[in-house]
Write a protein that holds these residues in place. Structure first.
Motif, PDB file in Angstrom:
ATOM      1  N   THR A  71       0.852  -1.828   0.075  1.00  0.00           N
ATOM      2  CA  THR A  71      -0.166   0.253  -0.413  1.00  0.00           C
ATOM      3  C   THR A  71       1.098   1.202  -0.085  1.00  0.00           C
ATOM      4  O   THR A  71       2.468   1.710   0.141  1.00  0.00           O
ATOM      5  CB  THR A  71      -0.574   0.356   1.092  1.00  0.00           C
ATOM      6  N   LEU A  72       0.354   2.098  -0.460  1.00  0.00           N
ATOM      7  CA  LEU A  72       0.987   3.811  -0.072  1.00  0.00           C
ATOM      8  C   LEU A  72       0.099   3.975   0.728  1.00  0.00           C
ATOM      9  O   LEU A  72      -1.544   4.510   0.278  1.00  0.00           O
ATOM     10  CB  LEU A  72       0.680   4.299  -1.840  1.00  0.00           C
ATOM     11  N   THR A  73       0.612   5.168   1.550  1.00  0.00           N
ATOM     12  CA  THR A  73      -0.294   5.921   2.381  1.00  0.00           C
ATOM     13  C   THR A  73       0.334   7.413   2.156  1.00  0.00           C
ATOM     14  O   THR A  73       1.612   7.586   2.234  1.00  0.00           O
ATOM     15  CB  THR A  73       0.097   5.492   4.360  1.00  0.00           C
ATOM     16  N   ILE A  74      -0.705   8.239   2.315  1.00  0.00           N
ATOM     17  CA  ILE A  74      -0.495   9.898   1.996  1.00  0.00           C
ATOM     18  C   ILE A  74      -1.151  10.195   3.575  1.00  0.00           C
ATOM     19  O   ILE A  74      -3.295  10.674   3.365  1.00  0.00           O
ATOM     20  CB  ILE A  74      -0.863  10.200   0.736  1.00  0.00           C
ATOM     21  N   THR A  75      -0.595  11.321   3.684  1.00  0.00           N
ATOM     22  CA  THR A  75      -1.170  11.605   4.672  1.00  0.00           C
ATOM     23  C   THR A  75      -1.287  13.611   4.586  1.00  0.00           C
ATOM     24  O   THR A  75      -0.242  13.879   3.878  1.00  0.00           O
ATOM     25  CB  THR A  75      -0.484  11.675   6.412  1.00  0.00           C
ATOM     26  N   ILE A  76      -2.257  14.320   5.226  1.00  0.00           N
ATOM     27  CA  ILE A  76      -1.871  15.854   5.322  1.00  0.00           C
ATOM     28  C   ILE A  76      -1.584  15.750   6.400  1.00  0.00           C
ATOM     29  O   ILE A  76      -2.701  16.015   7.159  1.00  0.00           O
ATOM     30  CB  ILE A  76      -3.201  16.410   4.512  1.00  0.00           C
ATOM     31  N   GLU A  77      -0.736  17.028   6.065  1.00  0.00           N
ATOM     32  CA  GLU A  77      -0.112  17.318   7.698  1.00  0.00           C
ATOM     33  C   GLU A  77       0.043  18.712   8.333  1.00  0.00           C
ATOM     34  O   GLU A  77       0.687  19.841   6.801  1.00  0.00           O
ATOM     35  CB  GLU A  77       0.828  16.804   8.418  1.00  0.00           C
ATOM     36  N   ALA A  78      -0.018  19.320   9.544  1.00  0.00           N
ATOM     37  CA  ALA A  78       0.377  21.252   9.311  1.00  0.00           C
ATOM     38  C   ALA A  78       1.912  21.109   9.593  1.00  0.00           C
ATOM     39  O   ALA A  78       2.711  19.817   9.419  1.00  0.00           O
ATOM     40  CB  ALA A  78      -0.183  21.132  10.325  1.00  0.00           C
ATOM     41  N   ASN A  79       2.159  22.103   9.037  1.00  0.00           N
ATOM     42  CA  ASN A  79       3.371  22.390   9.369  1.00  0.00           C
ATOM     43  C   ASN A  79       4.160  22.717  10.155  1.00  0.00           C
ATOM     44  O   ASN A  79       3.523  23.251  11.134  1.00  0.00           O
ATOM     45  CB  ASN A  79       3.309  23.588   8.127  1.00  0.00           C
ATOM     46  N   SER A  80       5.372  22.422  10.663  1.00  0.00           N
ATOM     47  CA  SER A  80       5.538  22.491  12.308  1.00  0.00           C
ATOM     48  C   SER A  80       7.230  22.853  11.964  1.00  0.00           C
ATOM     49  O   SER A  80       7.887  21.586  11.713  1.00  0.00           O
ATOM     50  CB  SER A  80       5.867  21.094  13.279  1.00  0.00           C
TER      51      SER A  80
END
Length: 181
Positions: A71-80
């Motif tokens: 599988t390929l897992t893609i996440t949208i994340e905030a900037n830190s």
């Protein structure tokens, strides 16, 4: 009504909130083709005149090398501090990477949740695969090595949060429903 574009059906109600289309991609950045690239990420900003937009589908321009499975897992994340935060705001899963072709095409996926994203705020698209790290069997993400996307940058990591800048921008489209008022 709609159009068929690069293997993806886009109807006339689709809004683009952030994009770097592959008109000028000139390379592939391997995802898990090397121990230094277990994670690959591209930052972006949502554009538009409304203060926030609801996140919709994502389109990544991908190709496979060899015969990866998993599988390929893609996440949208905030900037830190200039890198992905490590906390997913939304997750996309491509459950069978063997279905990706050897030619770069658009791969459209829907998120598990549809959070609202603020304009003029940096977010990250972070990608990793469940397949083994291999120089001959991996998924490649189309990259513009001329860094043509002015609202973001790319990074790679062996493990998070140890991110390293990558010279170039990865190609994507973030789609969504009508803006939230």
């Amino acid at each position: 009504y709609g159009i068929y574009c690069s293997g993806v059906w886009i109807d006339d109600r689709t809004s683009y909130y952030a994009r770097h289309r592959p008109a000028s991609f000139d390379a592939l950045l391997g995802i898990k083709d090397d121990a230094a690239r277990v994670y690959v990420a591209q930052s972006f900003e949502v554009t538009g005149s409304n203060p926030e937009f609801q996140l919709g589908d994502i389109v990544l321009y991908l190709a496979k090398v060899g015969s990866p499975t998993g599988t390929l897992t893609i996440t949208i994340e905030a900037n830190s501090s200039g890198s992905p935060s490590g906390t997913a705001l939304a997750t996309y899963t491509l459950s069978d990477v063997s279905t990706i072709t050897t030619e770069v095409i658009a791969n459209r996926m829907s998120p598990d949740v549809r959070p609202f994203l603020n304009t003029a705020t940096t977010y990250w698209i972070k990608v990793t695969g469940s397949y083994a790290t291999s120089a001959t069997t991996y998924i490649g993400w189309a990259v513009d090595t001329d860094s043509g996307y002015s609202l973001g940058s790319a990074k790679t990591a062996t493990s998070v949060p140890a991110w390293t800048a990558y010279s170039g921008d990865l190609t994507f489209l973030l789609l969504g429903p009508q803006p939230h008022f």
